[in-house]
Design an enzyme around this catalytic site. Structure first.
Site, PDB file in Angstrom:
ATOM      1  N   GLU A 293       0.781  -1.168   0.043  1.00  0.00           N
ATOM      2  CA  GLU A 293      -0.024  -0.191  -0.065  1.00  0.00           C
ATOM      3  C   GLU A 293       0.915   1.548   0.067  1.00  0.00           C
ATOM      4  O   GLU A 293       0.810   2.300   0.809  1.00  0.00           O
ATOM      5  CB  GLU A 293      -1.140  -0.225   0.940  1.00  0.00           C
ATOM      6  CG  GLU A 293      -2.054  -1.321   1.071  1.00  0.00           C
ATOM      7  CD  GLU A 293      -3.290  -1.238   2.005  1.00  0.00           C
ATOM      8  OE1 GLU A 293      -3.291  -0.175   2.832  1.00  0.00           O
ATOM      9  OE2 GLU A 293      -3.966  -2.055   1.809  1.00  0.00           O
TER      10      GLU A 293
ATOM     11  N   GLU B  59      -4.505  -8.916  -0.168  1.00  0.00           N
ATOM     12  CA  GLU B  59      -5.406  -8.688   0.934  1.00  0.00           C
ATOM     13  C   GLU B  59      -6.864  -8.465   0.629  1.00  0.00           C
ATOM     14  O   GLU B  59      -7.219  -7.834  -0.225  1.00  0.00           O
ATOM     15  CB  GLU B  59      -5.074  -7.224   1.722  1.00  0.00           C
ATOM     16  CG  GLU B  59      -3.708  -7.416   2.606  1.00  0.00           C
ATOM     17  CD  GLU B  59      -3.311  -6.177   3.153  1.00  0.00           C
ATOM     18  OE1 GLU B  59      -4.062  -5.400   3.633  1.00  0.00           O
ATOM     19  OE2 GLU B  59      -2.035  -5.940   3.371  1.00  0.00           O
TER      20      GLU B  59
HETATM   21  O1  AHR Z   1      -5.008  -6.007   7.235  1.00  0.00           O
HETATM   22  C1  AHR Z   1      -4.683  -5.019   7.975  1.00  0.00           C
HETATM   23  C2  AHR Z   1      -4.221  -3.693   7.032  1.00  0.00           C
HETATM   24  O2  AHR Z   1      -4.971  -3.527   5.968  1.00  0.00           O
HETATM   25  C3  AHR Z   1      -2.785  -3.824   6.558  1.00  0.00           C
HETATM   26  O3  AHR Z   1      -1.880  -3.749   7.424  1.00  0.00           O
HETATM   27  C4  AHR Z   1      -2.956  -3.005   5.576  1.00  0.00           C
HETATM   28  O4  AHR Z   1      -2.001  -3.281   4.310  1.00  0.00           O
HETATM   29  C5  AHR Z   1      -4.170  -2.999   4.929  1.00  0.00           C
HETATM   30  O5  AHR Z   1      -4.506  -1.473   5.012  1.00  0.00           O
END
Ligand code: AHR
Length: 545
Positions: free
Chosen positions: A214, A349
């Site tokens: 990110e 994610e």
């Molecule tokens: O999964 C929690 C958070 O969500 C992670 O650290 C980040 O990459 C995302 O914003």
């Protein structure tokens, strides 16, 4: 940390993946195109095993473990002196549970944590580890007791490969390059000798290298142009030194930071990264583009993970089905620059993100996991399977105790969540081949929300066995799936089905078996196998023929 955007007016009509269209052009209704306005009590499901398509990369069943709350500490790592049974500090119960999932890879150490992680603090004698803070997640102490060697030991114990995310945020290319040399080199360099002195003479293997996390947000608030300049540097200098793996330069897949949802900001990001890939020089390369997309409906996460009703159930499922459109959008951009689909889309994610459980530290992202989450997991896995030719990796957030977890722990107790059971039931789809399915999904409506009533995928495994996964989204009505095979006669179906008393049923430490799969089987009648699917259920069967 971007919400999955939901358009309230958008009809929840699923279409077959664009990527699959050439293979299915003549197959008629494939992948659940919805036609009737009146839901039937029976649906016809036709599976054509002769048309097996793209391989379903087992890495779409990947996990994500971040130093966040009790995701690592207590959840995986209890230390060798703990009274909780462990092997070199790693919980035996969690290892046994995860082994049954055949976890292909684990992404570590974050997440936002990775953007500030300095690997040297997590190696060396246990009593000399540097104590730091975890500013992203509650500002708690990070003891660095679980570092590189402990992570690799954990992977070895569960039989998974490493997905290491290097720090592009507050780190340097040199730091990341040295970490990879420390991990992977066989030659007797100072770093390899240090690794040996720390207990591991043999080099480790790294299957995936995440170049940043990110980077547009917690990873450093970078513009696409700035990130791409970093990507060029890191992809050049952060090398895999494993002789064995270097026979194939793509064996350690390098994953670039990709979009965080849909909308112009994210399509521009994908455009920029993919254009750079197309224009790359010999010394610049990457193999995958990451996508982060949580099911959250609105930000900050406000939906409760317990004690909710059908309104919240249907809204969350509507939101989660947006994954298909988001993948299709970014895949279409990738196709423009990479028609041969060399670059994988890696959804590293994903999952449900709800309000923190009352009484927990909000920075620990603790939520319960209900039958709704098992259904949500199945629906997302189905989306990935339909996009198997482009989506070749995914990591649910997160593996233990955080967000949509597989297992939850409380001291020495451990429970398997409904999402865990869905993942376990889907194991036969790992590395199987996508098989087109034709069916009439029908509709499930609640208030203003209208969703497909069922969602079906099929696959053929390496042994030639056919597998079918059917999710009945309808919270109230059972459905009979009449399954037939093209070209062969269906004889039987044997497998498991997962449902529970209500959409918000959970497994708790007091009642850990409220949501567990039970066996299901059916014999054929006239070449059709009739599967009776309970409301709000996920069913996986092998089809005998
Ligand atoms: O999964 C929690 C958070 O969500 C992670 O650290 C980040 O990459 C995302 O914003």
């Amino acid at each position: 940390m971007q919400p999955a955007l939901t358009s309230p007016s958008r009809a929840a009509v699923r279409v077959a993946s664009l990527a699959m269209l050439p293979a299915i052009a003549s197959a008629g209704l494939v992948g659940g195109i919805v036609t009737p306005s009146v839901a039937a009590e029976s649906i016809q499901v036709s599976v054509d095993p002769s048309r097996a398509g793209a391989k379903i990369d087992r890495n779409i069943f990947g996990q994500f473990a971040e130093h966040l709350g009790h995701g690592i500490y207590e959840g995986v790592w209890v230390g060798p002196d703990s009274r909780i049974p462990n092997t070199r500090g790693i919980r035996n119960d969690v290892v046994a549970a995860l082994k049954a999932l055949k976890v292909p890879n684990v992404r570590w150490p974050g997440g936002c944590f990775a953007d500030e992680y300095h690997w040297r603090k997590g190696i060396g004698p246990a009593d000399e580890r540097v104590v730091t803070l975890n500013p992203n997640w509650g500002g708690v102490i990070e003891p660095n007791s679980f570092g590189t060697h402990e992570f690799m030991d954990f992977l070895d114990q569960i039989g998974a490969e490493a997905f290491v995310s290097v720090n592009v945020g507050s780190g340097t290319p040199q730091e990341a390059a040295e970490w990879l040399e420390y991990l992977t080199t066989e030659q007797p360099t100072a770093l390899a000798k240090e690794r040996a002195a720390n207990g591991h003479p043999a080099p480790y293997k790294v299957a995936y290298l995440g170049i940043g996390n990110e980077s547009w947000d917690c990873g450093g608030n970078m513009t696409p142009a700035y990130y791409l300049s970093q990507l060029g540097i890191y992809s050049r200098f952060v090398r895999n030194f494993s002789q064995e793996q270097r026979q194939d330069k793509h064996r350690m897949l390098k994953i670039a930071v990709g979009p965080g949802g849909d909308g112009p900001r994210w399509t521009e990001w994908t455009e920029a990264v993919m254009k750079t890939w197309q224009d790359r020089t010999w010394s610049f390369d990457f193999d995958g583009l990451s996508l982060h997309n949580y099911t959250v409906v609105k930000w900050p996460p406000a939906y409760q993970s317990t004690s909710f009703g059908e309104a919240e159930y249907s809204q969350i499922l509507k939101s989660t089905l947006e994954m298909d459109r988001i993948i299709a959008t970014h895949s279409a951009i990738m196709d423009k620059y990479d028609p041969q689909k060399k670059v994988a889309l890696v959804v590293d994610e994903w999952g449900a993100w709800y309000a923190p459980l009352p009484g927990t530290d909000p920075g620990f992202l603790v939520q319960q996991n209900s039958l709704r989450d098992a259904i949500l997991a199945a629906l997302n896995l189905n989306v990935f399977v339909r996009h198997a030719d482009r989506v070749r990796g995914a990591n649910i957030a997160q593996m233990v105790n955080v967000l949509q977890a597989m297992v939850m722990t409380d001291g020495e107790k451990m429970l398997l969540t409904p999402s865990y059971h869905a993942f376990r039931m889907y194991v036969p789809f790992q590395d199987a081949s996508f098989v087109p399915v034709t069916y009439d999904a029908g509709r499930y409506a609640h208030g203003e929300i209208s969703l497909p009533r069922v969602d079906v995928i099929a696959a053929k495994d390496a042994a030639g066995k056919l597998w079918l996964a059917v999710t009945n989204l309808d919270a109230n009505r059972s459905v009979e799936a009449e399954v037939s095979l093209t070209g062969v006669t269906a004889r039987s179906a044997v497998g498991e089905t997962l449902t529970a008393a209500s959409v918000d049923s959970v497994n708790s430490f007091e009642a850990p078996h409220s949501v567990v799969p039970k066996p299901i089987s059916a014999e054929a009648r006239g070449g059709r196998v009739v599967l009776k699917l309970e409301p709000k259920s996920v069913t996986v069967v092998s089809l005998g023929h």
